[in-house]
Design a protein around this motif. Structure first.
Motif, PDB file in Angstrom:
ATOM      1  N   ALA A  13     -32.824 -28.881 -14.009  1.00 35.73           N
ATOM      2  CA  ALA A  13     -31.718 -27.917 -13.909  1.00 35.73           C
ATOM      3  C   ALA A  13     -31.211 -27.949 -12.558  1.00 35.73           C
ATOM      4  O   ALA A  13     -29.887 -28.079 -12.385  1.00 35.73           O
ATOM      5  N   ALA A  14     -31.909 -28.267 -11.572  1.00 37.26           N
ATOM      6  CA  ALA A  14     -31.488 -28.458  -9.981  1.00 37.26           C
ATOM      7  C   ALA A  14     -30.416 -29.541 -10.013  1.00 37.26           C
ATOM      8  O   ALA A  14     -29.333 -29.686  -9.320  1.00 37.26           O
ATOM      9  N   GLN A  15     -30.773 -30.559 -10.977  1.00 38.75           N
ATOM     10  CA  GLN A  15     -30.204 -31.729 -10.858  1.00 38.75           C
ATOM     11  C   GLN A  15     -28.661 -31.716 -11.319  1.00 38.75           C
ATOM     12  O   GLN A  15     -27.529 -32.399 -11.013  1.00 38.75           O
ATOM     13  N   GLU A  43     -34.012 -52.944 -17.345  1.00 36.76           N
ATOM     14  CA  GLU A  43     -33.397 -53.724 -16.502  1.00 36.76           C
ATOM     15  C   GLU A  43     -31.802 -53.726 -17.029  1.00 36.76           C
ATOM     16  O   GLU A  43     -31.071 -54.738 -16.331  1.00 36.76           O
ATOM     17  N   ALA A  44     -31.621 -53.028 -17.905  1.00 40.09           N
ATOM     18  CA  ALA A  44     -30.060 -53.040 -18.417  1.00 40.09           C
ATOM     19  C   ALA A  44     -29.213 -52.919 -17.554  1.00 40.09           C
ATOM     20  O   ALA A  44     -29.301 -51.977 -16.508  1.00 40.09           O
ATOM     21  N   PRO A  45     -27.967 -53.371 -17.409  1.00 47.16           N
ATOM     22  CA  PRO A  45     -26.771 -53.258 -16.173  1.00 47.16           C
ATOM     23  C   PRO A  45     -26.422 -51.924 -16.464  1.00 47.16           C
ATOM     24  O   PRO A  45     -26.046 -51.233 -17.442  1.00 47.16           O
ATOM     25  N   LEU A  46     -26.431 -51.162 -15.062  1.00 46.44           N
ATOM     26  CA  LEU A  46     -25.939 -49.781 -15.307  1.00 46.44           C
ATOM     27  C   LEU A  46     -24.638 -49.689 -15.641  1.00 46.44           C
ATOM     28  O   LEU A  46     -24.093 -48.468 -16.182  1.00 46.44           O
ATOM     29  N   GLU A  47     -23.760 -50.556 -15.618  1.00 44.76           N
ATOM     30  CA  GLU A  47     -22.172 -50.637 -16.076  1.00 44.76           C
ATOM     31  C   GLU A  47     -22.340 -50.477 -17.535  1.00 44.76           C
ATOM     32  O   GLU A  47     -21.370 -49.607 -17.906  1.00 44.76           O
ATOM     33  N   ASP A  48     -23.264 -50.934 -18.233  1.00 43.05           N
ATOM     34  CA  ASP A  48     -23.383 -50.623 -19.766  1.00 43.05           C
ATOM     35  C   ASP A  48     -23.402 -49.070 -19.985  1.00 43.05           C
ATOM     36  O   ASP A  48     -22.904 -48.400 -20.915  1.00 43.05           O
ATOM     37  N   ASN A  63     -24.073 -39.185  -9.477  1.00 41.63           N
ATOM     38  CA  ASN A  63     -25.031 -38.592 -10.115  1.00 41.63           C
ATOM     39  C   ASN A  63     -26.428 -38.984  -9.999  1.00 41.63           C
ATOM     40  O   ASN A  63     -27.440 -38.219  -9.622  1.00 41.63           O
ATOM     41  N   PHE A  64     -26.616 -40.448  -9.874  1.00 42.47           N
ATOM     42  CA  PHE A  64     -27.957 -40.930  -9.763  1.00 42.47           C
ATOM     43  C   PHE A  64     -27.978 -42.145  -8.785  1.00 42.47           C
ATOM     44  O   PHE A  64     -27.369 -43.333  -9.201  1.00 42.47           O
ATOM     45  N   PRO A  65     -28.241 -41.979  -7.440  1.00 43.07           N
ATOM     46  CA  PRO A  65     -27.883 -42.521  -6.293  1.00 43.07           C
ATOM     47  C   PRO A  65     -28.338 -44.262  -6.426  1.00 43.07           C
ATOM     48  O   PRO A  65     -28.164 -44.925  -6.091  1.00 43.07           O
ATOM     49  N   THR A  66     -29.685 -44.201  -7.232  1.00 43.34           N
ATOM     50  CA  THR A  66     -30.301 -45.297  -7.412  1.00 43.34           C
ATOM     51  C   THR A  66     -30.759 -45.444  -8.939  1.00 43.34           C
ATOM     52  O   THR A  66     -30.829 -44.519  -9.620  1.00 43.34           O
ATOM     53  N   ARG A  67     -31.198 -46.903  -9.382  1.00 43.43           N
ATOM     54  CA  ARG A  67     -31.611 -46.795 -10.833  1.00 43.43           C
ATOM     55  C   ARG A  67     -32.810 -46.119 -10.914  1.00 43.43           C
ATOM     56  O   ARG A  67     -33.031 -45.402 -12.099  1.00 43.43           O
TER      57      ARG A  67
END
Lengths: 192, 192
Positions: A13-15, A43-48, A63-67
């Motif tokens: 909820a906080a996120q 390891e899927a590309p974050l762009e996908d 929203n999600f600074p890192t993987r």
DNA sequence: TTGAAAGTGGAGGTTGACCTCCGCTAGAGT
DNA sequence: ACTCTAGCGGAGGTCAACCTCCACTTTCAA
């Protein structure tokens, strides 16, 4: 809803952002990530993921600074769902209740498999998840043990890991997985 | 040595180059790969592996055209070792023999964990490995079953996957892993 | 001993994922 | 309705892993 507030729920909820468009994107990203991780591995590309969510890559990173952050959120989301299931089975007979809850793990294992290797037990979120699992499933375990259905030389953490390991493994088909899980769980029952 | 020639051994032998320097580099690469995969996971840079083997990157690519080839070779190497162990325990009492062989899986699980996710069951090498496992462990299984120590509704493949899943999982410590494995194996024993 | 053939190393071009930046859009509060 | 701000998208720079190429070295068998 008066669901007891578990640690995971709080974190989830906080996120989640406040504004409506942002919240929509957040949800879309989370379920896109779950799908993509399940299909293409951790390891899927974050762009996908951004593309599947119908969202710019920048929004993902906002929203999600890192993987890792994204992983943890997807994971927390699944754990939360699993915890909710525990309430649903509480009415069953002790061993039945525990047994059927554990078998729900299977449905969530695809993502877990992809996620697990990149996950270390030290992070706050992971701790919260573990804590939640204990609160959700621990009572079922205790009840089954009190009913004398569980051998006394095993604890709940042992059981969780055992089931997690089996459910995260590839089997020829679901029937085989269920069979194997059943066998392992027979070992968990009180001997004699 | 008059060790019966298993499928894995053949494949491993066929891959190893003839010339002495080349064979030395091949071996160095294989054990470097095993270490690096165990330490850094299956996505570790191949250049790290070449460096640790004290060998140029080109030599790595010459021996193992793709990451997948290298994986499979490392894996086959470990399976071969595991198969050899099965001979060593053949003298033990039926359940003891099977049980102690299965417990050797733990020692090889680090690499397997890193490797598994990138491994699909279709490749020739993987088939050979599976075949070898059957030949090595199958007799132990049959013997234990004939002695009435194994329930009849489970087969060897079920058992392999169950143990693989458990051993590939993270536990707090080795004691916990052994305990859990023991519990699961209790389930494998003949009921009643 | 020697020469042909097999093997070697590592520089550097290629590829593709990561992530930032900034001009624009849409929600929230008055 | 209006404003003001949080949030948005995606172009493009950065960086690291991949893998090829070729001049040089080692092995081996005659």
């Amino acid at each position: 809803m008066t669901v007891p507030q578990l640690p995971v729920d709080e974190i989830v909820a906080a996120q989640r952002p406040y504004r409506r468009d942002a919240a929509r994107n957040y949800d879309a990203l989370l379920s896109a990530a779950r799908e993509v991780f399940a299909e293409s591995g951790a390891e899927a590309p974050l762009e996908d993921i951004a593309r599947r969510a119908g969202v710019g890559i920048a929004t993902l990173y906002r929203n999600f600074p890192t993987r890792r952050h994204l992983f943890e959120s997807v994971y927390a989301d699944e754990v939360a769902a699993l915890c909710r299931v525990a309430e649903g089975v509480a009415a069953l007979e002790p061993w039945e209740a525990l047994d059927s809850w554990l078998r729900r793990f299977v449905g969530y294992s695809v993502t877990k498999r992809a996620i697990r290797e990149a996950m270390d037990d030290e992070s706050d979120i992971f701790q919260a998840c573990r804590e939640s699992m204990y609160r959700a499933g621990g009572p079922l375990f205790d009840r089954a043990r009190q009913a004398g259905r569980i051998r006394t030389d095993i604890d709940f953490d042992d059981l969780l890991r055992m089931v997690a390991g089996i459910t995260a493994t590839n089997f020829l088909d679901d029937a085989q997985r269920d069979r194997v899980l059943g066998v392992a769980l027979d070992g968990v029952r009180a001997v004699r």
